[in-house]
Design an enzyme around this catalytic site. Structure first.
Site, mmCIF file in Angstrom:
data_model
loop_
_atom_site.group_PDB
_atom_site.id
_atom_site.type_symbol
_atom_site.label_atom_id
_atom_site.label_comp_id
_atom_site.label_asym_id
_atom_site.label_seq_id
_atom_site.Cartn_x
_atom_site.Cartn_y
_atom_site.Cartn_z
ATOM 1 N N GLU A 309 27.439 -6.809 -5.512
ATOM 2 C CA GLU A 309 26.472 -6.516 -4.462
ATOM 3 C C GLU A 309 26.438 -7.686 -3.477
ATOM 4 O O GLU A 309 26.505 -8.856 -3.871
ATOM 5 C CB GLU A 309 25.095 -6.318 -5.104
ATOM 6 C CG GLU A 309 23.960 -6.074 -4.134
ATOM 7 C CD GLU A 309 22.610 -6.124 -4.830
ATOM 8 O OE1 GLU A 309 21.711 -5.389 -4.398
ATOM 9 O OE2 GLU A 309 22.451 -6.906 -5.801
ATOM 10 N N LYS A 374 22.495 2.451 -2.337
ATOM 11 C CA LYS A 374 21.513 2.157 -3.388
ATOM 12 C C LYS A 374 20.283 3.052 -3.237
ATOM 13 O O LYS A 374 19.670 3.100 -2.166
ATOM 14 C CB LYS A 374 21.125 0.685 -3.309
ATOM 15 C CG LYS A 374 20.373 0.146 -4.512
ATOM 16 C CD LYS A 374 20.208 -1.369 -4.354
ATOM 17 C CE LYS A 374 19.565 -1.997 -5.571
ATOM 18 N NZ LYS A 374 19.459 -3.473 -5.415
ATOM 19 N N CYS A 424 22.669 -3.459 -9.259
ATOM 20 C CA CYS A 424 21.703 -4.513 -9.580
ATOM 21 C C CYS A 424 20.387 -3.943 -10.120
ATOM 22 O O CYS A 424 20.298 -3.560 -11.273
ATOM 23 C CB CYS A 424 21.474 -5.389 -8.354
ATOM 24 S SG CYS A 424 20.743 -7.002 -8.718
#
Length: 567
Positions: A309, A374, A424
């Site tokens: 990321e 995301k 994440c």
């Protein structure tokens, strides 16, 4: 008359002081009387904390709940006392678990978050004190704990599942239970073990303290907690063979080689954002080193490469220089690269820089292809709820990003392989990895940016990936900007890992898997059942106390009884 008034004035002057001293003395005596219980509660909270990485003493979680069970089942513990002990337990657990947050936003938000999270164990303590008189209380307590974990993973602002007990058990023998019910079932099992141990111990002590005649007349009532412990151990034993077989690489699943690149950043902390080009260059450089090792025969050719990321905080879709650098790396390694990039969203402007935190598949021949935006973005980090309000409260508010959640299946295709992406923060939430696997992912990837945190946080996050591997019977590839990057087998073992804050790459052979575990298929149902156990215990306590008997009926019954008594 004047003398009387003088004496009265003196009494008024000394009265409040005397009352204050009296209240302080009573408070001191109350604290002194409760000091042993408060001490045990503190030890219990610390024990739960050290069960998590970086300590990883998984067995301490069982001790934590055994001690907490004793505190909450004491006859002297009222509902208000349960609330207070639960709050203290939560504070002692969360404050030392989450100090890495202070490095990003300062000490006050860290303590505020810890206090907010401690409210959930406080709620558990209050309700547990009401349920403790029911037979088989360890089972009801475990269900109530599952309910508060579900609640804290849901509210506020989408929840904060960090600190879910199941994530402390990646080295534990009960980890295989994740394949049956995910993190909620592992949490339930550990909590049930702890409370059952407490119940058995307390019952044996009570029996031993009785006189000889009482001990001879009735053995200690340890059947129910013993059955709970046996059920956990039996379930673990039944789940372990399949998990171990998957981790050993047995079967006909196709073998592929994948790589994870950890380019590193110039320095840790928020300042890494000022070094965006340096971070991108680092990942290009490390990929070129991998390509050189492949050509020299020192490393196998990967089918695809995973960058972390924020490996390109420069939008590569609009910045030709960034795009060219990535294209150079992809051509050198001759494989698609999954690039973590920040991409401008529709409506992006200088005053409203809305963006998506995206993973872009960059093919060596055709450039950008598939993409995952995301979907679960982090409040107070990647975006700021009620920005105009919180901006007035703290200067740290301006550091929050303007990311918006994306849509999609959670799967991208790289070299024809469906890769599940949980970027994440997403890996903490049960639904993210489950949706990816149910949508066809044959391997899971966790691209992460830990440059703003520390090694302890990275170890904790790595535990999430280890549990997800067992939960879904998938190899998991964790790629971090500064680490810790790892390749994890479906039994939770780390096949390879990097150090923290160093440039490195991992090049590992894994299997592409398609089978679905019971946790993947039925995880939400399992969690609902566990929460239902807690609610059933609460309902049982209400019925046991007669609270469902209408007040009018109780009044009529009382009148009749009074009449009979008079006669």
């Amino acid at each position: 008359m004047a003398d009387v008034d003088l004496e009265s004035d003196r009494g008024d002057a000394t009265g409040p002081n005397t009352a204050s001293r009296s209240r302080l003395e009573r408070l001191g005596r109350a604290l002194l009387d409760r000091l042993p219980v408060l001490s045990v509660t503190i030890v219990a909270g610390l024990a739960l904390c050290v069960s998590f990485p970086p300590f990883g003493w998984w067995y301490a979680a069982i001790l934590a709940f055994a001690l907490l069970g004793w505190v909450l089942t004491r006859p002297a513990t009222t509902a208000a006392g349960g609330l207070g002990y639960g709050l203290l337990f939560g504070l002692v657990f969360y404050v030392p678990l989450l100090p890495w947050i202070s490095g990003l936003v300062g000490a006050l938000p860290w303590l505020a978050l810890s206090l907010t999270e401690a409210l959930f164990p406080a709620l558990f303590g209050l309700v547990a004190a009401l349920v403790r008189r029911l037979p088989g209380w360890p089972l009801w307590f475990a269900g109530l704990w599952s309910a508060q974990e579900w609640l804290k993973a849901t509210v506020p602002f989408g929840g904060f599942p960090w600190g879910v007990v199941g994530f402390s058990q990646t080295e534990s023998p009960v980890l295989p239970l994740a394949s049956l019910g995910g993190a909620p079932l592992v949490s339930f099992a550990v909590v049930l073990l702890g409370f059952s141990v407490a119940a058995m111990t307390l019952e044996v002590i009570r029996w031993w303290r009785g006189d000889a005649a009482a001990r001879a007349a009735a053995p200690p009532a340890v059947v129910l907690p013993g059955l709970c412990i046996s059920l956990v151990l039996l379930s673990t034993a039944l789940a372990w063979p399949d998990v171990r077989k998957a981790g050993a690489g047995a079967g006909d699943d196709p073998l592929v080689t994948v790589a994870a690149v950890q380019g590193n950043v110039p320095r840790l902390g928020l300042e890494f954002n000022a070094q965006r080009r340096a971070v991108l260059d680092n990942h290009v450089r490390e990929t070129l080193r991998l390509a050189e090792d492949v050509r020299a025969g020192r490393a196998p050719q990967p089918m695809f490469v995973i960058w972390p990321e924020n490996s390109s905080d420069i939008d590569p879709l609009v910045n030709p220089d960034a795009g060219q650098q990535i294209a150079t790396a992809a051509a050198a390694i001759d494989a698609p690269i999954l690039v973590g990039g920040v991409v401008a969203a529709p409506g992006h402007s200088r005053d409203n820089p809305v963006s998506t935190n995206s993973v872009i598949v960059w093919n060596p021949e055709t450039g950008p292809a598939d993409r995952h935006d995301k979907q679960i973005v982090q409040p107070f980090g990647e975006y700021l709820p009620f920005r105009s309000f919180f901006s007035r409260l703290s200067p740290y508010a301006d550091r929050a990003g303007y990311f918006i959640p994306g849509q999609g299946s959670g799967v991208v295709r790289a070299a024809g392989v469906p890769v599940g992406i949980t970027t994440c923060w997403e890996v903490i939430f049960d639904r993210a990895a489950r949706e990816s696997v149910r949508n066809g992912a044959q391997v899971l990837s966790v691209p992460s940016n830990n440059a703003t945190f520390d090694e302890a946080m990275s170890e904790q996050q790595l535990a999430f990936g280890r549990l997800r591997a067992v939960e879904h019977d998938r190899y998991v590839v964790v790629a971090g900007t500064v680490g810790i990057s790892a390749v994890i087998a479906p039994d939770g073992r780390e096949l390879a890992r990097t150090g923290f804050f160093e440039p490195a790459y991992l090049d590992q052979q894994i299997r592409l898997k398609t089978a679905l575990t019971p946790a993947t298929r039925f995880g939400p149902i399992v969690e609902a059942v566990l929460v239902g156990i807690g609610l059933a215990g609460l309902l049982g306590a209400i019925l046991h106390n007669g609270s469902f008997v209408p007040a009018r009926s109780r009044g009529r019954r009382s009148t009749t009884d009074d009449g009979k008594g008079a006669t």
